[in-house]
Structure formats: structure tokens, C-alpha cells
Motif scaffolding. Sequence first.
Motif, mmCIF file in Angstrom:
data_model
loop_
_atom_site.group_PDB
_atom_site.id
_atom_site.type_symbol
_atom_site.label_atom_id
_atom_site.label_comp_id
_atom_site.label_asym_id
_atom_site.label_seq_id
_atom_site.Cartn_x
_atom_site.Cartn_y
_atom_site.Cartn_z
ATOM 1 N N GLU A 78 0.818 -1.208 0.000
ATOM 2 C CA GLU A 78 0.000 0.000 0.000
ATOM 3 C C GLU A 78 0.859 1.269 0.000
ATOM 4 N N HIS A 79 1.939 1.271 0.768
ATOM 5 C CA HIS A 79 2.785 2.465 0.815
ATOM 6 C C HIS A 79 3.483 2.701 -0.520
ATOM 7 N N PHE A 80 3.879 1.638 -1.198
ATOM 8 C CA PHE A 80 4.503 1.786 -2.512
ATOM 9 C C PHE A 80 3.487 2.292 -3.533
ATOM 10 N N LYS A 81 2.264 1.797 -3.463
ATOM 11 C CA LYS A 81 1.210 2.283 -4.358
ATOM 12 C C LYS A 81 0.955 3.766 -4.130
ATOM 13 N N PHE A 82 0.969 4.163 -2.851
ATOM 14 C CA PHE A 82 0.761 5.581 -2.531
ATOM 15 C C PHE A 82 1.888 6.435 -3.109
ATOM 16 N N LEU A 83 3.143 5.954 -2.964
ATOM 17 C CA LEU A 83 4.283 6.717 -3.463
ATOM 18 C C LEU A 83 4.189 6.949 -4.961
ATOM 19 N N PHE A 89 5.594 12.835 -4.986
ATOM 20 C CA PHE A 89 6.737 11.929 -5.061
ATOM 21 C C PHE A 89 7.306 11.883 -6.476
ATOM 22 N N LEU A 90 6.461 11.899 -7.478
ATOM 23 C CA LEU A 90 6.943 11.903 -8.857
ATOM 24 C C LEU A 90 7.716 13.187 -9.151
ATOM 25 N N ARG A 91 7.275 14.294 -8.544
ATOM 26 C CA ARG A 91 7.991 15.563 -8.728
ATOM 27 C C ARG A 91 9.366 15.506 -8.064
ATOM 28 N N VAL A 92 9.446 14.996 -6.840
ATOM 29 C CA VAL A 92 10.743 14.938 -6.161
ATOM 30 C C VAL A 92 11.653 13.901 -6.811
ATOM 31 N N LEU A 93 11.079 12.868 -7.398
ATOM 32 C CA LEU A 93 11.879 11.884 -8.138
ATOM 33 C C LEU A 93 12.502 12.547 -9.360
ATOM 34 N N ARG A 94 11.721 13.377 -10.057
ATOM 35 C CA ARG A 94 12.253 14.140 -11.194
ATOM 36 C C ARG A 94 13.394 15.045 -10.747
ATOM 37 N N ILE A 278 14.389 14.951 1.262
ATOM 38 C CA ILE A 278 13.571 15.975 1.916
ATOM 39 C C ILE A 278 12.111 15.530 1.961
ATOM 40 N N PHE A 279 11.660 14.845 0.925
ATOM 41 C CA PHE A 279 10.302 14.297 0.914
ATOM 42 C C PHE A 279 10.110 13.326 2.076
ATOM 43 N N VAL A 280 11.103 12.461 2.297
ATOM 44 C CA VAL A 280 11.037 11.498 3.401
ATOM 45 C C VAL A 280 10.993 12.222 4.743
ATOM 46 N N LEU A 281 11.816 13.271 4.876
ATOM 47 C CA LEU A 281 11.832 14.026 6.126
ATOM 48 C C LEU A 281 10.495 14.743 6.363
ATOM 49 N N LYS A 282 9.964 15.367 5.308
ATOM 50 C CA LYS A 282 8.775 16.205 5.453
ATOM 51 C C LYS A 282 7.500 15.393 5.611
ATOM 52 N N TYR A 283 7.333 14.370 4.782
ATOM 53 C CA TYR A 283 6.071 13.626 4.774
ATOM 54 C C TYR A 283 6.150 12.273 5.478
ATOM 55 N N GLY A 284 7.364 11.873 5.845
ATOM 56 C CA GLY A 284 7.526 10.603 6.531
ATOM 57 C C GLY A 284 7.867 10.776 7.987
ATOM 58 N N ASN A 289 5.176 9.022 9.904
ATOM 59 C CA ASN A 289 4.780 7.970 8.965
ATOM 60 C C ASN A 289 6.048 7.198 8.577
ATOM 61 N N PHE A 290 6.525 6.384 9.524
ATOM 62 C CA PHE A 290 7.807 5.708 9.332
ATOM 63 C C PHE A 290 7.752 4.662 8.221
ATOM 64 N N SER A 291 6.603 4.064 8.023
ATOM 65 C CA SER A 291 6.463 3.057 6.968
ATOM 66 C C SER A 291 6.687 3.678 5.594
ATOM 67 N N LEU A 292 6.159 4.887 5.398
ATOM 68 C CA LEU A 292 6.353 5.583 4.127
ATOM 69 C C LEU A 292 7.823 5.929 3.929
ATOM 70 N N SER A 293 8.490 6.321 5.008
ATOM 71 C CA SER A 293 9.918 6.647 4.927
ATOM 72 C C SER A 293 10.732 5.426 4.513
ATOM 73 N N ILE A 294 10.433 4.281 5.126
ATOM 74 C CA ILE A 294 11.153 3.043 4.797
ATOM 75 C C ILE A 294 10.872 2.632 3.360
ATOM 76 N N ALA A 295 9.636 2.791 2.914
ATOM 77 C CA ALA A 295 9.278 2.425 1.532
ATOM 78 C C ALA A 295 10.067 3.264 0.537
ATOM 79 N N ALA A 296 10.169 4.572 0.790
ATOM 80 C CA ALA A 296 10.928 5.445 -0.106
ATOM 81 C C ALA A 296 12.412 5.086 -0.097
#
Length: 324
Positions: A78-83, A89-94, A278-284, A289-296
Motif C-alpha cells: 500500500e505504501h509503494f502504491k501511494f508513493l 513523489f513523482l515531482r521529487v523523483l524528477r 527531503i520528501f522522506v523528512l517532510k512527509y515521513g 509515517n515511518f512506513s512511508l519513509s522506509i518504503a521510499a
Amino acid sequence: MDKNTVLAISQSKGNKYENRIRHFFKKLFQQRALAIMSVPFLIWLIIFKYLPLWGWTIAFQDYKPAKKFMDQAWIGFEHFKFLFGDDRFLRVLRNTLAMSSINLIFGFITAITLALLLNEIRNIAFKRVVQTVSYLPHFISWVVAASIIQTTLSPDGTINQLLVGLGFIDRGNEILFLGIPEYFWTIFGASSIWKDIGWNTIVYLAAMTTIDPTQYEAAEIDGANRFKKMIYITLPGIKSVVIILLIMNIGYLLESGFEPQYLLGNGMNVDYSENIDIFVLKYGIAQSNFSLSIAAGMFKTVVSFILLFIANNAAKRMGEARLY
């Protein structure tokens, strides 16, 4: 193919593997001093690099710090689907890929060019001064470096004053460089090159010392000037080092840094300055939301491994130097 032939082939393969194993242990025994010296490093590697990998399981959980590990709710991908479905996330990946590519391409070009020029300097005192000046920014922390960059690029900073003095802009129309999102990648690339160009030349200069001097003497007898010596002797002489470093840096393509983006970024340029860290720091982490941080982080690691494997195999296919 009869049974005897199959049996003979299998025995031959078995003997080959046995010989390899014997050869390995023989080499290990011969180099036992080096093997013993590497034990502390292997212990460190296992404790700090491999054991923490169990934490990747958090990416597949709705992790709550107050609960025990076995009491966590498992939610799969689910966290990967959200990412991958999140525009942020697509913007920060770019942004991450763009800044890493700028660092990779221009960092290599400028470092190799400076190393070639330094190698041609015959005045030792002047060469040492240039090397020292180019090395110094590497030892400045990004906190200090970012402060210098912000002051230089401010409306009343050196760059704007220079542009006004040269007549490119009118006084009162100074440019707020860090307030224009499209300028951030260029500012980041120039800042990274300024900070690390001298340090990055060390490996290339060391590689140049291994080139046989008689090659230069023979080229000079044939009438080659300095430029031709660089093209036909120096560059081919350090090609293997360049390729190895290129492969390693391709593996870090999703590691564009954290400090420069965090310190130079602001609300006006966030669309171009925000990267995965920075995305991981801000939104994780900031939102627990540690699960989202680990997924990223897991996504970055897996992609880095794939890129490293592809780059190494491409070098292998082309007959160039490679990591393994």
C-alpha cells in the motif's frame, strides 16, 4: 547421450568446483594476515549494514511505534502504491534524477579537466597553490557554504552588483536567484562543482602518476604537443579509473544529497529543490509515517542496486574495467 557420458560430465564439473574451493582456501590461508585484518570490517558491515535490513519489513506494515513488532498491521504494498501514485513523489523523483545527473555529468567533466590541467603545470609551487585553493571548499560544511552562496546570490550580493556594474540589469531590478524555481538546478550544480571539484581531482591525479613517462617522451619525439599528449596518452591512461568511478556514481543516481537542497531550498523554489530525502523528512519522519519513509528508502536502494548492476554489465560487455 548415454549414462556414462553424463556421469563423466557431472564428475568433471564436480572436480572443477572442488578444485576451485581448494584453490580458494589455499589462497585464503596464504593471505591469512589480510583476512584477519578484514574481520573487524566484516563485523562492522554485518552489524550496521545487513542486520538493519530487517527494518524493511516496516514498509509493508501500518507501523505504530507503540505496538510490538508482531502486533503491527500488515498492509502489503500500500505504501509503494501511494508513493508511485502521488504527484509530489513523482515531482521529487524528477528533481532527484535531474540534480544527480547534473552532478554526475558536470562533476566528472570539470574534475577530469582540472586534473589534466594540473598535471600539465610544471611550476610546483603554483601547482600546490592551485590545488590547495581548489581543495579548501570541500572542507567547508554545507551550512557555511550555503550561507556564502545565499549572500552571493542575494539582491545586494556580489553577482547582482556585478551584473549592474556591467550594465546587464538596471539598479532596482536585481534578480532574486533563489526565488526563481527554474534557476535552482543550475545553482545547485554550480555550488556542488565549486565545493567538490578540487577533492574529486585527487583520484585522477593519482592515476596519472602511474602512466609510464616514456610514453610522453616517445610522443614528444614524434612531434606531439601537450594537447595531443593529454588526448592520446593521459586520458587513455586513466580510462579504467574513470569507468570504475562512473559505475559507482551511477549506482548513487538517486542520492542527490540533502544539505544543499535543505539549506538553499525555500517556499519559492520548492518545486525544483525538494528531492527524495527531503520528501522522506517532510512527509515521513516529521509526520511519524515511518512506513512511508522506509518504503521510499527501500525504493532508492533497490533502484541503485539495479543501476549499478546494469552499468557494471554494460562495461563488461564493452570490454572495459568493471567492479566485479
